[in-house]
Design an enzyme around this catalytic site. Structure first.
Site, PDB file in Angstrom:
ATOM      1  CD  GLN A  85      -4.411  -8.591 -11.115  1.00 14.28           C
ATOM      2  OE1 GLN A  85      -5.478  -8.812 -10.524  1.00 14.28           O
ATOM      3  NE2 GLN A  85      -3.934  -7.361 -11.230  1.00 14.28           N
TER       4      GLN A  85
ATOM      5  CB  SER B 201       2.939   2.515  -9.342  1.00 17.69           C
ATOM      6  OG  SER B 201       3.100   1.145  -9.633  1.00 17.69           O
ATOM      7  CB  SER B 202       2.706  -1.620  -5.648  1.00 20.15           C
ATOM      8  OG  SER B 202       1.495  -1.257  -5.028  1.00 20.15           O
ATOM      9  NE  ARG B 203       4.171  -4.667 -11.709  1.00 22.31           N
ATOM     10  CZ  ARG B 203       2.866  -4.952 -11.879  1.00 22.31           C
ATOM     11  NH1 ARG B 203       1.993  -3.980 -11.994  1.00 22.31           N
ATOM     12  NH2 ARG B 203       2.459  -6.214 -11.926  1.00 22.31           N
TER      13      ARG B 203
ATOM     14  CG  HIS C  55      -3.031   1.227  -2.421  1.00 25.82           C
ATOM     15  ND1 HIS C  55      -1.706   0.941  -2.559  1.00 25.82           N
ATOM     16  CD2 HIS C  55      -3.672   0.505  -3.380  1.00 25.82           C
ATOM     17  CE1 HIS C  55      -1.531   0.081  -3.551  1.00 25.82           C
ATOM     18  NE2 HIS C  55      -2.702  -0.204  -4.068  1.00 25.82           N
TER      19      HIS C  55
ATOM     20  CG  LEU D 151      -1.853  -1.215   1.337  1.00 31.67           C
ATOM     21  CD1 LEU D 151      -2.743  -1.096   2.577  1.00 31.67           C
ATOM     22  CD2 LEU D 151      -2.712  -1.389   0.086  1.00 31.67           C
ATOM     23  CG  HIS D 152       1.179   3.292  -3.386  1.00 32.53           C
ATOM     24  ND1 HIS D 152       0.176   4.101  -3.874  1.00 32.53           N
ATOM     25  CD2 HIS D 152       1.223   2.216  -4.205  1.00 32.53           C
ATOM     26  CE1 HIS D 152      -0.334   3.557  -4.960  1.00 32.53           C
ATOM     27  NE2 HIS D 152       0.267   2.401  -5.180  1.00 32.53           N
TER      28      HIS D 152
ATOM     29  CD  GLN E 165      -7.570  -2.790 -12.127  1.00 33.83           C
ATOM     30  OE1 GLN E 165      -6.829  -3.745 -12.244  1.00 33.83           O
ATOM     31  NE2 GLN E 165      -7.520  -2.008 -11.062  1.00 33.83           N
TER      32      GLN E 165
ATOM     33  CE  LYS F  39      -0.287   3.398 -11.090  1.00 37.59           C
ATOM     34  NZ  LYS F  39       0.197   2.427 -12.085  1.00 37.59           N
TER      35      LYS F  39
HETATM   36  O1  PAF Z   1      -5.499  -2.705  -9.158  1.00 38.01           O
HETATM   37  C1  PAF Z   1      -5.206  -3.713  -8.462  1.00 38.01           C
HETATM   38  O2  PAF Z   1      -4.522  -3.616  -7.443  1.00 38.01           O
HETATM   39  C2  PAF Z   1      -5.706  -5.086  -8.893  1.00 38.01           C
HETATM   40  O3  PAF Z   1      -5.738  -5.185 -10.275  1.00 38.01           O
HETATM   41  C3  PAF Z   1      -7.065  -5.450  -8.277  1.00 38.01           C
HETATM   42  C4  PAF Z   1      -8.148  -4.486  -8.712  1.00 38.01           C
HETATM   43  C5  PAF Z   1      -6.957  -5.455  -6.772  1.00 38.01           C
HETATM   44  C6  PAF Z   1      -7.489  -6.861  -8.732  1.00 38.01           C
HETATM   45  O4  PAF Z   1      -6.559  -7.808  -8.360  1.00 38.01           O
END
Ligand code: PAF
Length: 282
Positions: free
Chosen positions: A61, A186-188, A37, A33-34, A154, A150
């Protein structure tokens, strides 16, 4: 109220039986989490009486050559962030309790929404997202669910699934949070060195070029995209994967900018894949 933690859908379901009278805000995440989030959680906290966060690094995914094993996992830190942010329930299911196996029924979003942008190289990614998000929405049954802008593709796909499958939830898109440099949180980003982070600011800088051009009256995507490519070229370390100008809802390519448009970029710096976008309103 103390943070309640559940690891299976049935435990969470049992707890929710006596909390259904509350308005439930749900923030699905993959952890690490950042502040991005946190802004989703803050909004959920503001608009609901019960806030549920899920952390599930969804194997469905990730492609075979992607970063499932390296994806940052920091459960204790995430738990502390949730406690401080006033989250009521943390749902951390295991792959087994989510029924992840070859025979799992899958949700397939419309191919027209998954064939471009990230879907072009991430085969099966949005099917994995759609399947897990649908399961999570069915398990939690929130009033509202919060997703970051972002991940614009999705978000558009989730809105479409919720509308098409009549899922009784409001999908709330939340603005992208950025570092002072403009780099989207972003987590990445954890994979990047300080130099890589500084270089990655070129992504937002180039998106802003598009915004300036549209504001000055430019309506032809090739001219707008060329300006973006020129700005991206100032950082040769950035390897562009795609740059597209699409309708924000249908994700179809736009031929003339005569309405709101989504301009989206993906690329790599230091072998870390980064995505970003802005919506330009007409
Ligand atoms: O955006 C994300 O962190 C993921 O794609 C999600 C929506 C939690 C689904 O795994």
């Amino acid at each position: 109220m103390d943070l309640a933690i559940f690891t299976t859908p049935s435990e969470l379901g049992h707890y929710l039986q006596s909390h259904r009278s509350q308005s439930i805000g749900f923030v699905p995440t993959m952890g690490a989490l950042h502040v991005g989030h946190q802004s989703l959680i803050d909004r959920a906290r503001h608009e609901n009486t019960l806030v549920i966060v899920s952390i599930f690094v969804n194997p469905l995914q990730f492609g075979p050559n992607e970063d499932l094993d390296q994806y940052p996992r920091q459960l204790e830190i995430d738990r502390a962030i949730c406690e401080t942010a006033g989250v009521d329930v943390l749902f951390i299911p295991t792959p087994e309790s989510m029924g992840i196996r070859d025979t799992l029924t899958q949700v397939i979003p419309p191919p027209m929404m998954t064939s471009g942008l990230c879907g072009r190289t991430r085969t099966g990614h949005f099917q994995g997202v759609a399947t897990i998000v649908t399961k999570l929405l069915n398990i939690v049954q929130p009033d509202r669910a919060y997703f970051g802008e972002k991940d614009a593709q999705q978000l558009a796909i989730i809105r479409k699934i919720v509308a098409d499958l009549n899922l009784p939830v409001d999908i709330i898109g939340c603005s992208t949070l950025r570092a002072d440099s403009g780099l989207a949180h972003s987590s990445r980003n954890q994979y990047l060195s300080p130099t890589g982070k500084a270089q990655s600011a070129v992504i937002y800088r180039s998106l802003k070029q598009a915004q300036v051009l549209v504001a000055s009256g430019e309506t032809h995507p090739p001219a707008i995209l060329a300006a973006v490519v020129t700005e991206l070229g100032t950082v040769p370390e950035f390897q562009l994967e795609y740059l597209e100008l699409v309708d924000p809802e249908t994700l179809q390519l736009i031929e003339v900018v005569d309405r709101s448009v989504l301009i989206a970029i993906a690329g790599r710096i230091e072998n870390t894949r980064l995505i970003d976008n802005i919506t330009i309103d007409k």
